[in-house]
Scaffold this active site. Sequence first.
Site, PDB file in Angstrom:
ATOM      1  N   PRO A  23      14.239 -30.480  83.380  1.00  0.00           N
ATOM      2  CA  PRO A  23      14.368 -31.166  84.822  1.00  0.00           C
ATOM      3  C   PRO A  23      14.116 -32.381  85.518  1.00  0.00           C
ATOM      4  O   PRO A  23      13.303 -33.375  84.040  1.00  0.00           O
ATOM      5  CB  PRO A  23      12.454 -30.280  85.786  1.00  0.00           C
ATOM      6  CG  PRO A  23      12.163 -29.751  84.279  1.00  0.00           C
ATOM      7  CD  PRO A  23      13.425 -29.486  83.509  1.00  0.00           C
ATOM      8  N   THR A  25      13.699 -35.536  87.666  1.00  0.00           N
ATOM      9  CA  THR A  25      14.326 -36.219  89.328  1.00  0.00           C
ATOM     10  C   THR A  25      15.399 -37.426  89.422  1.00  0.00           C
ATOM     11  O   THR A  25      14.538 -38.322  88.775  1.00  0.00           O
ATOM     12  CB  THR A  25      12.728 -36.511  89.635  1.00  0.00           C
ATOM     13  OG1 THR A  25      11.509 -35.571  89.474  1.00  0.00           O
ATOM     14  CG2 THR A  25      12.921 -37.179  90.993  1.00  0.00           C
ATOM     15  N   GLN A 102      13.246 -26.041  89.761  1.00  0.00           N
ATOM     16  CA  GLN A 102      12.065 -25.771  89.594  1.00  0.00           C
ATOM     17  C   GLN A 102      11.450 -26.614  91.038  1.00  0.00           C
ATOM     18  O   GLN A 102      11.983 -27.628  91.195  1.00  0.00           O
ATOM     19  CB  GLN A 102      11.752 -27.341  88.368  1.00  0.00           C
ATOM     20  CG  GLN A 102      10.402 -27.730  88.324  1.00  0.00           C
ATOM     21  CD  GLN A 102      10.605 -28.506  87.509  1.00  0.00           C
ATOM     22  OE1 GLN A 102      10.382 -30.253  88.211  1.00  0.00           O
ATOM     23  NE2 GLN A 102      10.335 -28.782  86.409  1.00  0.00           N
ATOM     24  N   GLY A 179       3.990 -26.910  86.853  1.00  0.00           N
ATOM     25  CA  GLY A 179       2.832 -26.919  86.076  1.00  0.00           C
ATOM     26  C   GLY A 179       2.769 -28.093  85.242  1.00  0.00           C
ATOM     27  O   GLY A 179       1.393 -27.893  84.687  1.00  0.00           O
ATOM     28  N   ALA A 180       3.143 -29.190  85.347  1.00  0.00           N
ATOM     29  CA  ALA A 180       3.027 -30.023  84.266  1.00  0.00           C
ATOM     30  C   ALA A 180       2.761 -31.347  85.702  1.00  0.00           C
ATOM     31  O   ALA A 180       3.019 -30.789  86.843  1.00  0.00           O
ATOM     32  CB  ALA A 180       3.879 -30.405  83.412  1.00  0.00           C
ATOM     33  N   TYR A 183       0.319 -33.197  88.889  1.00  0.00           N
ATOM     34  CA  TYR A 183       0.897 -32.761  89.959  1.00  0.00           C
ATOM     35  C   TYR A 183       0.329 -31.306  90.555  1.00  0.00           C
ATOM     36  O   TYR A 183      -0.856 -31.335  89.423  1.00  0.00           O
ATOM     37  CB  TYR A 183       2.891 -32.595  90.248  1.00  0.00           C
ATOM     38  CG  TYR A 183       4.196 -33.407  89.759  1.00  0.00           C
ATOM     39  CD1 TYR A 183       3.238 -34.525  90.770  1.00  0.00           C
ATOM     40  CD2 TYR A 183       4.533 -33.466  89.330  1.00  0.00           C
ATOM     41  CE1 TYR A 183       4.730 -35.699  90.569  1.00  0.00           C
ATOM     42  CE2 TYR A 183       4.861 -34.116  88.759  1.00  0.00           C
ATOM     43  CZ  TYR A 183       5.252 -35.196  89.171  1.00  0.00           C
ATOM     44  OH  TYR A 183       6.195 -37.017  89.330  1.00  0.00           O
ATOM     45  N   ARG A 230       6.221 -24.206  83.721  1.00  0.00           N
ATOM     46  CA  ARG A 230       6.652 -25.712  83.174  1.00  0.00           C
ATOM     47  C   ARG A 230       4.700 -26.030  82.277  1.00  0.00           C
ATOM     48  O   ARG A 230       4.500 -25.708  83.806  1.00  0.00           O
ATOM     49  CB  ARG A 230       7.230 -26.699  83.558  1.00  0.00           C
ATOM     50  CG  ARG A 230       7.036 -28.194  82.706  1.00  0.00           C
ATOM     51  CD  ARG A 230       8.058 -29.726  82.672  1.00  0.00           C
ATOM     52  NE  ARG A 230       8.956 -29.213  82.285  1.00  0.00           N
ATOM     53  CZ  ARG A 230       9.613 -30.746  81.934  1.00  0.00           C
ATOM     54  NH1 ARG A 230       9.002 -31.793  83.118  1.00  0.00           N
ATOM     55  NH2 ARG A 230      10.462 -30.886  80.845  1.00  0.00           N
ATOM     56  N   GLY A 299      10.770 -35.666  73.459  1.00  0.00           N
ATOM     57  CA  GLY A 299      11.737 -36.583  72.693  1.00  0.00           C
ATOM     58  C   GLY A 299      12.143 -35.947  71.138  1.00  0.00           C
ATOM     59  O   GLY A 299      12.308 -36.421  70.161  1.00  0.00           O
ATOM     60  N   GLY A 320      15.443 -33.925  78.572  1.00  0.00           N
ATOM     61  CA  GLY A 320      15.955 -34.553  79.622  1.00  0.00           C
ATOM     62  C   GLY A 320      16.852 -35.621  79.487  1.00  0.00           C
ATOM     63  O   GLY A 320      18.477 -35.434  79.576  1.00  0.00           O
TER      64      GLY A 320
END
Length: 365
Positions: A23, A25, A102, A179-180, A183, A230, A299, A320
């Site tokens: 995901p 943004t 998501q 869930g990461a 937030y 997540r 990474g 990502g």
Amino acid sequence: MTNLFDPLQLGDFRIANRVVMAPLTRDRAGPGRTPHALNAEYYAQRADPATGAGLIISEGTQVDPMGQGYLDTPGIYSPEQLAGWRAVTDAVHAKGGRIVAQIWHVGRISHSSLLPGGAAPLSSVAKPAKAKTFTAAGFEPVSAPRALATEEIAQVIGQFRHAARVAVDAGFDGVEVHGANGYLVEQFLRDSLNDRSDRYGGPIEHRARFLVELMTAVCAEIGPGRTGLRLSPVTPANDIGQDSDPQALYEYVVRQLAPLGFAFIEVVEGATGGPRDFAPFDFDALRKCWPGAWIVNNGYDRAMALNAVATGRADAVSFGKPFISNPDLGRRLREDREIAPLDPKTLYGGGAEGYTDYPPLPPKA
């Protein structure tokens, strides 16, 4: 030996390879926080499993107007938003791809100018974060939140449940609960922030209650085979702070969720977008608590990803930033080709530049 490019069954659906688009943004929703044609083009560019992702996880998508934390992030609650997302999912499926939404509530990582009536953000507690967010005025410090009353928590869970239902109705193959990254879910989980005195605060089993109830509700609504989660056990993102015992907390959470049998957990290893060794944590021990599919993130390069899947440390790997500047990342990984760099100036907001104009490799002769 399992390969990164082998198919994988994820709950109710099958993905053609194990390269997952994480995901991301991008702050490019249209008026009314509505997805539009440019968003559909962006996702479709990355959807062909022969060159792109086996699975796309959409950008964070707020479940309610009070869940928004950044300018021009999309929602998934209005008819117009759902029509926009239907165009996205149709475009992805036309390329043979798979996509999950998501679903997201930022909690205290917001600004009153982004919220209905200039309201204060919602959180587990009324502690402001030392963080900034992207508003119409640029990057501004987040606003002071108010703590959710105990009786309000069921309403927020209901918003996630509704978002999951309409996401599937809009053509998504499933959802991933966010869930990461400091937030709302983590604002309940970690004792570095949550000092509530009701049934959602205190010992680990109380702090985990919000997430367990939320995941139970989502699985009941759309089925566990369409549901993912997540987690980021040690990330410092958004001023969340370290839990006093993250290993015990997250192993408890995953064991409590295991009986639900949902499709996958995606885990951010280390600091989100930063050092993988940010804080001590045994991710292999956490994986042993979960019987379903396990997706790792943060990474990973080609060699690391191949090794993680081949050795069974993970069932899939999510990427990502490489997917931003490499719409054909799957092909580049398969053929061991150069990974194009991204332009950090075009990450957030704007139009096609730095969004849909990154070129793929030329076709093979």
